[in-house]
Design a protein around this motif. Structure first.
Motif, PDB file in Angstrom:
ATOM      1  N   ASN A 110     -16.423  51.941 -22.900  1.00 48.34           N
ATOM      2  CA  ASN A 110     -15.614  51.214 -21.906  1.00 48.34           C
ATOM      3  C   ASN A 110     -14.832  50.085 -22.574  1.00 48.34           C
ATOM      4  N   ASN A 111     -14.534  50.267 -23.873  1.00 50.39           N
ATOM      5  CA  ASN A 111     -13.819  49.237 -24.622  1.00 50.39           C
ATOM      6  C   ASN A 111     -12.360  49.575 -24.895  1.00 50.39           C
ATOM      7  N   LEU A 112     -11.935  50.775 -24.519  1.00 52.38           N
ATOM      8  CA  LEU A 112     -10.528  51.140 -24.713  1.00 52.38           C
ATOM      9  C   LEU A 112     -10.095  52.168 -23.669  1.00 52.38           C
ATOM     10  N   ARG A 113      -8.923  51.916 -23.096  1.00 54.04           N
ATOM     11  CA  ARG A 113      -8.312  52.880 -22.167  1.00 54.04           C
ATOM     12  C   ARG A 113      -6.816  52.929 -22.451  1.00 54.04           C
ATOM     13  N   VAL A 114      -6.210  54.089 -22.204  1.00 51.14           N
ATOM     14  CA  VAL A 114      -4.765  54.242 -22.399  1.00 51.14           C
ATOM     15  C   VAL A 114      -4.146  54.743 -21.100  1.00 51.14           C
ATOM     16  N   PHE A 115      -3.057  54.093 -20.680  1.00 52.31           N
ATOM     17  CA  PHE A 115      -2.328  54.476 -19.467  1.00 52.31           C
ATOM     18  C   PHE A 115      -0.919  54.917 -19.845  1.00 52.31           C
ATOM     19  N   LYS A 116      -0.396  55.897 -19.103  1.00 51.09           N
ATOM     20  CA  LYS A 116       0.997  56.307 -19.253  1.00 51.09           C
ATOM     21  C   LYS A 116       1.649  56.223 -17.886  1.00 51.09           C
ATOM     22  N   ASN A 117       2.680  55.395 -17.785  1.00 53.41           N
ATOM     23  CA  ASN A 117       3.355  55.149 -16.506  1.00 53.41           C
ATOM     24  C   ASN A 117       2.363  54.740 -15.415  1.00 53.41           C
ATOM     25  N   GLY A 118       1.375  53.921 -15.805  1.00 55.52           N
ATOM     26  CA  GLY A 118       0.410  53.392 -14.846  1.00 55.52           C
ATOM     27  C   GLY A 118      -0.772  54.290 -14.559  1.00 55.52           C
ATOM     28  N   LYS A 119      -0.766  55.518 -15.086  1.00 58.82           N
ATOM     29  CA  LYS A 119      -1.867  56.464 -14.844  1.00 58.82           C
ATOM     30  C   LYS A 119      -2.777  56.544 -16.069  1.00 58.82           C
ATOM     31  N   LEU A 120      -4.085  56.555 -15.831  1.00 57.02           N
ATOM     32  CA  LEU A 120      -5.051  56.640 -16.930  1.00 57.02           C
ATOM     33  C   LEU A 120      -4.981  58.014 -17.590  1.00 57.02           C
ATOM     34  N   ILE A 121      -4.747  58.040 -18.913  1.00 54.69           N
ATOM     35  CA  ILE A 121      -4.692  59.323 -19.630  1.00 54.69           C
ATOM     36  C   ILE A 121      -5.783  59.430 -20.693  1.00 54.69           C
ATOM     37  N   TYR A 122      -6.444  58.307 -20.992  1.00 58.07           N
ATOM     38  CA  TYR A 122      -7.485  58.339 -22.022  1.00 58.07           C
ATOM     39  C   TYR A 122      -8.447  57.191 -21.783  1.00 58.07           C
ATOM     40  N   GLY A 123      -9.737  57.520 -21.721  1.00 59.83           N
ATOM     41  CA  GLY A 123     -10.719  56.466 -21.490  1.00 59.83           C
ATOM     42  C   GLY A 123     -12.110  56.983 -21.711  1.00 59.83           C
ATOM     43  N   CYS A 124     -13.090  56.180 -21.259  1.00 59.26           N
ATOM     44  CA  CYS A 124     -14.477  56.539 -21.529  1.00 59.26           C
ATOM     45  C   CYS A 124     -14.898  57.749 -20.702  1.00 59.26           C
ATOM     46  N   GLY A 125     -15.912  58.437 -21.183  1.00 63.74           N
ATOM     47  CA  GLY A 125     -16.419  59.636 -20.530  1.00 63.74           C
ATOM     48  C   GLY A 125     -16.951  60.588 -21.572  1.00 63.74           C
ATOM     49  N   ASP A 126     -18.102  61.187 -21.311  1.00 63.40           N
ATOM     50  CA  ASP A 126     -18.734  62.064 -22.290  1.00 63.40           C
ATOM     51  C   ASP A 126     -18.476  63.544 -22.002  1.00 63.40           C
ATOM     52  N   ALA A 127     -17.717  63.826 -20.960  1.00 67.95           N
ATOM     53  CA  ALA A 127     -17.578  65.211 -20.526  1.00 67.95           C
ATOM     54  C   ALA A 127     -16.861  66.082 -21.555  1.00 67.95           C
ATOM     55  N   ARG A 128     -15.833  65.494 -22.223  1.00 71.25           N
ATOM     56  CA  ARG A 128     -15.081  66.300 -23.190  1.00 71.25           C
ATOM     57  C   ARG A 128     -15.286  65.749 -24.595  1.00 71.25           C
ATOM     58  N   SER A 129     -15.068  66.603 -25.577  1.00 66.55           N
ATOM     59  CA  SER A 129     -15.285  66.154 -26.955  1.00 66.55           C
ATOM     60  C   SER A 129     -14.170  65.205 -27.359  1.00 66.55           C
ATOM     61  N   PRO A 130     -14.475  64.226 -28.236  1.00 64.31           N
ATOM     62  CA  PRO A 130     -13.463  63.272 -28.674  1.00 64.31           C
ATOM     63  C   PRO A 130     -12.251  63.927 -29.339  1.00 64.31           C
ATOM     64  N   VAL A 131     -12.491  65.028 -30.066  1.00 64.26           N
ATOM     65  CA  VAL A 131     -11.379  65.690 -30.756  1.00 64.26           C
ATOM     66  C   VAL A 131     -10.371  66.228 -29.754  1.00 64.26           C
ATOM     67  N   ALA A 132     -10.876  66.890 -28.714  1.00 64.30           N
ATOM     68  CA  ALA A 132      -9.985  67.430 -27.686  1.00 64.30           C
ATOM     69  C   ALA A 132      -9.228  66.308 -27.003  1.00 64.30           C
ATOM     70  N   ASP A 133      -9.910  65.206 -26.735  1.00 61.77           N
ATOM     71  CA  ASP A 133      -9.276  64.063 -26.095  1.00 61.77           C
ATOM     72  C   ASP A 133      -8.168  63.491 -26.976  1.00 61.77           C
ATOM     73  N   LEU A 134      -8.459  63.365 -28.275  1.00 64.23           N
ATOM     74  CA  LEU A 134      -7.467  62.796 -29.189  1.00 64.23           C
ATOM     75  C   LEU A 134      -6.238  63.705 -29.308  1.00 64.23           C
ATOM     76  N   LYS A 135      -6.454  65.009 -29.278  1.00 65.31           N
ATOM     77  CA  LYS A 135      -5.319  65.943 -29.313  1.00 65.31           C
ATOM     78  C   LYS A 135      -4.438  65.748 -28.083  1.00 65.31           C
ATOM     79  N   GLU A 136      -5.105  65.633 -26.942  1.00 61.69           N
ATOM     80  CA  GLU A 136      -4.372  65.446 -25.692  1.00 61.69           C
ATOM     81  C   GLU A 136      -3.633  64.111 -25.696  1.00 61.69           C
ATOM     82  N   LEU A 137      -4.312  63.066 -26.212  1.00 57.50           N
ATOM     83  CA  LEU A 137      -3.693  61.751 -26.294  1.00 57.50           C
ATOM     84  C   LEU A 137      -2.466  61.795 -27.208  1.00 57.50           C
TER      85      LEU A 137
END
Length: 489
Positions: free
Chosen positions: A206-233
């Motif tokens: 819960n120490n970093l979140r990324v928003f695009k046009n006001g919508k959360l696109i990257y943040g905490c959560g264990d559901a998906r792997s970090p690699v997949a998240d980073l690719k999407e980011l």
């Protein structure tokens, strides 16, 4: 707020913490912040109004002076139609995380705070058409305690964040220990800062979140792997840093885009945009400047290299100012707790004095001026104890704040845009920096902080440090079992 024009359909769920919930307007760059309470602990309308006004006053009279008026947005208290609040509460309920639904939104008082939407670039009141990226960082405490009151030697070597990680993983809050160490981010050394930011991106918690046009696109959560998240980011970030689209896709592209983001954020964090008073009293950084548990430091140590200690933060940058406010905690909770008990004993004897001591406000100029006295010589008075308690509360607020960095492609020839510009490899970006989560920490939370501190240090000492000692002892024993035979030559 125009009462007759309040429509709940123009507002959407934005996020929530332990004590408040935020909704954002679809068109205008504003948010409403509502207080939350457990079902059995409702407050009166007057109490809620005073609570919200205290938050505004503390930001305006204390944190704005400490951090600079460019960074702090205080907002204002507004009164809303009760029907609008009730309908809004029903509309957003399904979007709230289940873990946060133990507290209810205040729908009875009609009071809320109206603030700028910090996920968008500041200055304009309406949403802009150009794409806007916002990175929210909760940097946490950037120094190791230097107080002589510290009884646990481990606290002079390892930072609070790194120790707390082990307890959080053990209790199931997070699945994996983050490689992030706040001392690396606050070091001012670009190599250490890059490592810290990459670590936050890899294990955001819960120490970093990324928003695009006001919508959360990257943040905490264990559901998906970090690699997949980073690719999407990286896919979301690509148009900001490589608008010509000259990069191939794949892991190489992901690494390149993420590296570009890290470099830009570092430049922004080291930039200065300052107005207002001199800010917090300047305290020289004492004690170790490197945390022994930082993976960056450990890696260099294994290579036989020394960690670059401290390149020094520019004095006008927000990280420097935040660190100065954090260091108002001169005594550590171990030295502070006996002083808290002194104040408590006085209040038990003279409860009517609580208002005069300004424990619950008003947070005005008088309150601010008392914070500037940094003397640590205890004269045994309640006044000294109270001053240290109030400084500790302000320091804890700075240790838990969030920094919001909004970025948008620079439009050539836009004369109305007065915001600073930062270059990236293949583009130029305008940016704004703001601070969030600046509510003064409650006086009543000090006993909890004392117990939590002890729990964190004891767990770390018994598990992690004890394991390190065992490894060292085993190595020593192996050497001890060897037999050295000397032959006469």
């Amino acid at each position: 707020m125009e009462e007759g024009k309040m429509d709940e359909n123009e507002w959407g769920y934005h996020g929530e913490g332990n004590k408040s919930l935020v909704v954002a307007h679809a068109q205008r760059c504003i948010v409403l912040r509502f207080l939350k309470f457990p079902p059995n602990k409702k407050k009166t309308s007057e109490e809620i109004l005073q609570h919200l006004q205290n938050i505004v006053d503390f930001g305006k009279n204390v944190m704005k002076d400490f951090l600079g008026e460019n960074y702090v947005h205080c907002g204002e208290v507004v009164q809303l139609p009760l029907e609008f609040v009730k309908q809004l509460c029903l509309k957003i309920q399904c979007e709230r995380p289940e873990s946060r639904c133990d507290k209810d939104l205040d729908t009875l008082s009609g009071y809320a705070m109206c603030l700028p939407n910090l996920t968008r670039l500041q200055t304009y009141h309406s949403a802009e058409h150009r794409p806007i990226l916002c990175v929210e960082i909760k940097p946490k405490c950037g120094f190791i305690p230097f107080s002589n009151d510290v009884t646990h030697e481990m606290k002079h070597k390892v930072c609070r964040y790194c120790m707390h990680q082990h307890l959080k993983v053990a209790t199931g809050k997070w699945k994996k220990i983050s490689k992030y160490c706040p001392l690396d981010l606050y070091s001012g050394d670009k190599q250490r800062m890059h490592f810290a930011l990459k670590s936050l991106l890899q294990e955001a918690q819960n120490n970093l979140r990324v928003f695009k046009n006001g919508k959360l696109i990257y943040g905490c959560g264990d559901a998906r792997s970090p690699v997949a998240d980073l690719k999407e980011l990286a896919h979301h970030l690509k148009p900001f840093f490589f608008p010509s689209n000259g990069l191939a896709s794949g892991p190489h592209c992901t690494r390149t885009v993420i590296r570009e983001l890290v470099h830009v954020i570092t430049r922004v964090l080291l930039s200065s945009s300052d107005k207002g008073r001199a800010g917090a009293p300047r305290l020289g950084l004492r004690g170790p400047r490197v945390c022994e548990a930082s993976p960056f430091s450990r890696s260099l140590h294994h290579q036989g290299k020394n960690t670059p200690e401290h390149s020094g933060l520019p004095k006008g940058c927000l990280l420097y100012k935040t660190l100065q406010v954090q260091m108002l905690d001169q005594l550590d909770i171990e030295g502070l707790y006996p002083l808290y008990n002194r104040v408590e004993r006085y209040l038990e004897e003279f409860p009517e004095e609580r208002k005069a001591l300004q424990i619950d406000g008003p947070y005005d100029e008088v309150f601010y001026q008392k914070l500037l006295d940094l003397s640590t010589e205890d004269d045994g008075t309640v006044a000294f104890a109270l001053r240290k308690v109030q400084q500790y509360r302000v320091a804890m607020t700075a240790k838990d704040c969030s920094i919001m960095i909004a970025l948008s492609p620079y439009l050539q020839g836009t004369s109305s845009d007065q915001r600073p510009v930062i270059p990236s490899s293949r583009s130029r970006l305008t940016f704004s920096v703001s601070v969030l989560d600046l509510d003064l920490k409650p006086y009543e939370s000090i006993p909890h902080q004392y117990k939590l501190d002890s729990k964190i240090v004891n767990y770390y000492s018994k598990t992690v440090h004890a394991k390190d000692d065992t490894v060292r002892a085993t190595r020593f024993k192996e050497r001890e079992d060897c037999t050295l035979v000397l032959h006469k030559v």
